[in-house]
Design a protein around this motif. Sequence first.
Motif, mmCIF file in Angstrom:
data_model
loop_
_atom_site.group_PDB
_atom_site.id
_atom_site.type_symbol
_atom_site.label_atom_id
_atom_site.label_comp_id
_atom_site.label_asym_id
_atom_site.label_seq_id
_atom_site.Cartn_x
_atom_site.Cartn_y
_atom_site.Cartn_z
ATOM 1 N N VAL A 75 0.838 -1.202 0.000
ATOM 2 C CA VAL A 75 0.000 0.000 0.000
ATOM 3 C C VAL A 75 0.872 1.251 0.000
ATOM 4 C CG1 VAL A 75 -1.678 1.338 1.325
ATOM 5 C CG2 VAL A 75 -1.952 -1.135 1.103
ATOM 6 N N GLY A 76 1.940 1.240 0.806
ATOM 7 C CA GLY A 76 2.841 2.384 0.844
ATOM 8 C C GLY A 76 3.490 2.654 -0.506
ATOM 9 N N SER A 77 3.858 1.590 -1.211
ATOM 10 C CA SER A 77 4.449 1.749 -2.538
ATOM 11 C C SER A 77 3.459 2.360 -3.521
ATOM 12 C CB SER A 77 4.929 0.387 -3.064
ATOM 13 O OG SER A 77 5.931 -0.156 -2.226
ATOM 14 N N LEU A 78 2.210 1.915 -3.459
ATOM 15 C CA LEU A 78 1.180 2.461 -4.342
ATOM 16 C C LEU A 78 0.920 3.936 -4.048
ATOM 17 C CD1 LEU A 78 -1.346 -0.521 -4.343
ATOM 18 C CD2 LEU A 78 0.188 0.153 -6.193
ATOM 19 N N VAL A 79 0.901 4.289 -2.754
ATOM 20 C CA VAL A 79 0.710 5.690 -2.380
ATOM 21 C C VAL A 79 1.875 6.535 -2.876
ATOM 22 C CG1 VAL A 79 0.593 7.294 -0.431
ATOM 23 C CG2 VAL A 79 -0.736 5.176 -0.382
ATOM 24 N N LEU A 80 3.096 6.019 -2.729
ATOM 25 C CA LEU A 80 4.285 6.761 -3.144
ATOM 26 C C LEU A 80 4.275 7.053 -4.638
ATOM 27 C CD1 LEU A 80 7.068 7.964 -2.592
ATOM 28 C CD2 LEU A 80 8.038 5.669 -2.892
ATOM 29 N N VAL A 81 4.001 6.028 -5.455
ATOM 30 C CA VAL A 81 4.021 6.247 -6.910
ATOM 31 C C VAL A 81 2.880 7.174 -7.328
ATOM 32 C CG1 VAL A 81 5.178 4.057 -7.367
ATOM 33 C CG2 VAL A 81 2.677 4.144 -7.410
ATOM 34 N N THR A 82 1.778 7.151 -6.587
ATOM 35 C CA THR A 82 0.660 8.038 -6.904
ATOM 36 C C THR A 82 1.004 9.487 -6.559
ATOM 37 O OG1 THR A 82 -0.939 6.256 -6.523
ATOM 38 C CG2 THR A 82 -1.778 8.514 -6.471
ATOM 39 N N VAL A 83 1.709 9.694 -5.448
ATOM 40 C CA VAL A 83 2.144 11.044 -5.083
ATOM 41 C C VAL A 83 3.115 11.586 -6.129
ATOM 42 C CG1 VAL A 83 3.495 12.376 -3.405
ATOM 43 C CG2 VAL A 83 1.748 10.764 -2.610
ATOM 44 N N VAL A 84 4.051 10.747 -6.562
ATOM 45 C CA VAL A 84 4.998 11.169 -7.608
ATOM 46 C C VAL A 84 4.256 11.526 -8.894
ATOM 47 C CG1 VAL A 84 6.894 10.401 -9.089
ATOM 48 C CG2 VAL A 84 6.917 9.847 -6.653
ATOM 49 N N PHE A 85 3.263 10.713 -9.246
ATOM 50 C CA PHE A 85 2.473 10.979 -10.450
ATOM 51 C C PHE A 85 1.724 12.303 -10.325
ATOM 52 C CE2 PHE A 85 -1.807 10.450 -12.444
ATOM 53 C CZ PHE A 85 -1.399 10.568 -13.766
ATOM 54 N N ALA A 86 1.158 12.570 -9.144
ATOM 55 C CA ALA A 86 0.420 13.821 -8.940
ATOM 56 C C ALA A 86 1.351 15.026 -9.109
ATOM 57 C CB ALA A 86 -0.222 13.827 -7.554
ATOM 58 N N ARG A 87 2.565 14.943 -8.590
ATOM 59 C CA ARG A 87 3.521 16.036 -8.729
ATOM 60 C C ARG A 87 3.909 16.238 -10.199
ATOM 61 N NH1 ARG A 87 8.368 16.301 -4.558
ATOM 62 N NH2 ARG A 87 8.499 18.270 -5.704
ATOM 63 N N GLN A 88 4.057 15.145 -10.914
ATOM 64 C CA GLN A 88 4.374 15.250 -12.340
ATOM 65 C C GLN A 88 3.239 15.912 -13.109
ATOM 66 O OE1 GLN A 88 5.246 11.092 -13.137
ATOM 67 N NE2 GLN A 88 7.444 11.495 -13.157
ATOM 68 N N MET A 89 2.000 15.605 -12.718
ATOM 69 C CA MET A 89 0.858 16.205 -13.392
ATOM 70 C C MET A 89 0.787 17.712 -13.137
ATOM 71 S SD MET A 89 -0.430 13.911 -15.193
ATOM 72 C CE MET A 89 -1.896 14.756 -15.709
ATOM 73 N N VAL A 90 1.163 18.125 -11.929
ATOM 74 C CA VAL A 90 1.228 19.556 -11.639
ATOM 75 C C VAL A 90 2.221 20.235 -12.570
ATOM 76 C CG1 VAL A 90 1.923 21.271 -9.924
ATOM 77 C CG2 VAL A 90 0.507 19.328 -9.234
ATOM 78 N N GLN A 91 3.381 19.605 -12.753
ATOM 79 C CA GLN A 91 4.403 20.157 -13.639
ATOM 80 C C GLN A 91 3.923 20.188 -15.088
ATOM 81 O OE1 GLN A 91 7.723 17.601 -12.815
ATOM 82 N NE2 GLN A 91 8.107 18.486 -10.794
ATOM 83 N N VAL A 92 3.207 19.145 -15.501
ATOM 84 C CA VAL A 92 2.677 19.102 -16.872
ATOM 85 C C VAL A 92 1.723 20.269 -17.106
ATOM 86 C CG1 VAL A 92 1.070 17.852 -18.377
ATOM 87 C CG2 VAL A 92 2.962 16.636 -17.282
ATOM 88 N N HIS A 93 0.802 20.487 -16.185
ATOM 89 C CA HIS A 93 -0.162 21.571 -16.354
ATOM 90 C C HIS A 93 0.510 22.940 -16.329
ATOM 91 C CE1 HIS A 93 -3.346 18.563 -15.734
ATOM 92 N NE2 HIS A 93 -4.158 19.452 -16.256
ATOM 93 N N ARG A 94 1.561 23.078 -15.556
ATOM 94 C CA ARG A 94 2.282 24.348 -15.538
ATOM 95 C C ARG A 94 2.941 24.610 -16.890
ATOM 96 N NH1 ARG A 94 5.149 23.996 -9.522
ATOM 97 N NH2 ARG A 94 3.288 24.644 -8.331
ATOM 98 N N ARG A 95 3.534 23.579 -17.478
ATOM 99 C CA ARG A 95 4.169 23.754 -18.793
ATOM 100 C C ARG A 95 3.133 24.096 -19.856
ATOM 101 N NH1 ARG A 95 7.191 19.145 -17.134
ATOM 102 N NH2 ARG A 95 5.958 17.761 -18.466
ATOM 103 N N VAL A 96 2.007 23.390 -19.820
ATOM 104 C CA VAL A 96 0.960 23.641 -20.815
ATOM 105 C C VAL A 96 0.352 25.028 -20.615
ATOM 106 C CG1 VAL A 96 -1.298 22.890 -21.665
ATOM 107 C CG2 VAL A 96 0.448 21.190 -21.102
ATOM 108 N N ASP A 97 0.116 25.416 -19.357
ATOM 109 C CA ASP A 97 -0.447 26.735 -19.073
ATOM 110 C C ASP A 97 0.494 27.845 -19.521
ATOM 111 O OD1 ASP A 97 -2.651 25.543 -18.003
ATOM 112 O OD2 ASP A 97 -2.122 25.911 -15.902
ATOM 113 N N ALA A 98 1.805 27.610 -19.382
ATOM 114 C CA ALA A 98 2.782 28.619 -19.811
ATOM 115 C C ALA A 98 2.772 28.793 -21.321
ATOM 116 C CB ALA A 98 4.184 28.231 -19.331
ATOM 117 N N ALA A 99 2.579 27.693 -22.028
ATOM 118 C CA ALA A 99 2.571 27.759 -23.494
ATOM 119 C C ALA A 99 1.223 28.220 -24.034
ATOM 120 C CB ALA A 99 2.923 26.389 -24.077
ATOM 121 N N TYR A 100 0.145 27.741 -23.410
ATOM 122 C CA TYR A 100 -1.208 28.083 -23.855
ATOM 123 C C TYR A 100 -2.057 28.398 -22.623
ATOM 124 C CZ TYR A 100 0.386 25.664 -28.057
ATOM 125 O OH TYR A 100 1.108 25.251 -29.162
ATOM 126 N N PRO A 101 -2.165 29.661 -22.225
ATOM 127 C CA PRO A 101 -2.953 30.021 -21.037
ATOM 128 C C PRO A 101 -4.378 29.483 -21.119
ATOM 129 C CG PRO A 101 -1.695 31.902 -21.805
ATOM 130 C CD PRO A 101 -1.546 30.828 -22.854
#
Length: 217
Positions: free
Chosen positions: A129-155
Amino acid sequence: MSARTWHLGIPAAVAVCLVYLWVNFHLVPDPMPVHFGPRGEPDGWATKSFGSAVALVALGPGIVALTGAASAGLTHAVAQDAGERQQMLSREIMPPLAAWLFWIATVNAVGVTGSLLGHHGPLSSLLMVGSLVLVTVVFARQMVQVHRRVDAAYPPSEKDRRGRWGFYYDRDNPEVLVSLENGMNTTLNLARPAAWAILAGLLVVPALLIVLVSVAG
């Protein structure tokens, strides 16, 4: 790595687990554990069979792989008919999504393999369970970064800004289900009471099923 590489990694990870299981199959008890309770202890058994063991190890990753392929295909198809922002979002989302699915499938395959070989119990469940939570947290942080890049290119539009991270709230919008990113995403408008009823149903039904299965076991 590319999304394709991550997707191909799922059957590779399952294959490694199955080879390891085959080499150590003499350690699997007979009858073989096929179901585990909330504390990770076996509560269901079946006649020892390598075919059954293969099915147990491959079932979870197989579902994850099919879900990932369907999500990738749907996202790509929708983005093709959308604007440049949506197409960039689709391209940027695919690798971290595929990586997340790979790690979920791998954790599942390793966990089931270990359980068949006798590595089960509360600690094993906690690690899984801890491993699943960890990879999900990492994925959530990556998604934040993805949206920031997309928002910067296309508001984003005002409507899309109200729908960040799966939540949408707009008293002036009468819709309960709101389409965002030119149809790429659909979310609930939490300003509408019906949306809360739908959300409650989505949460309560699985919870009841889990309780019923636990009681029946």
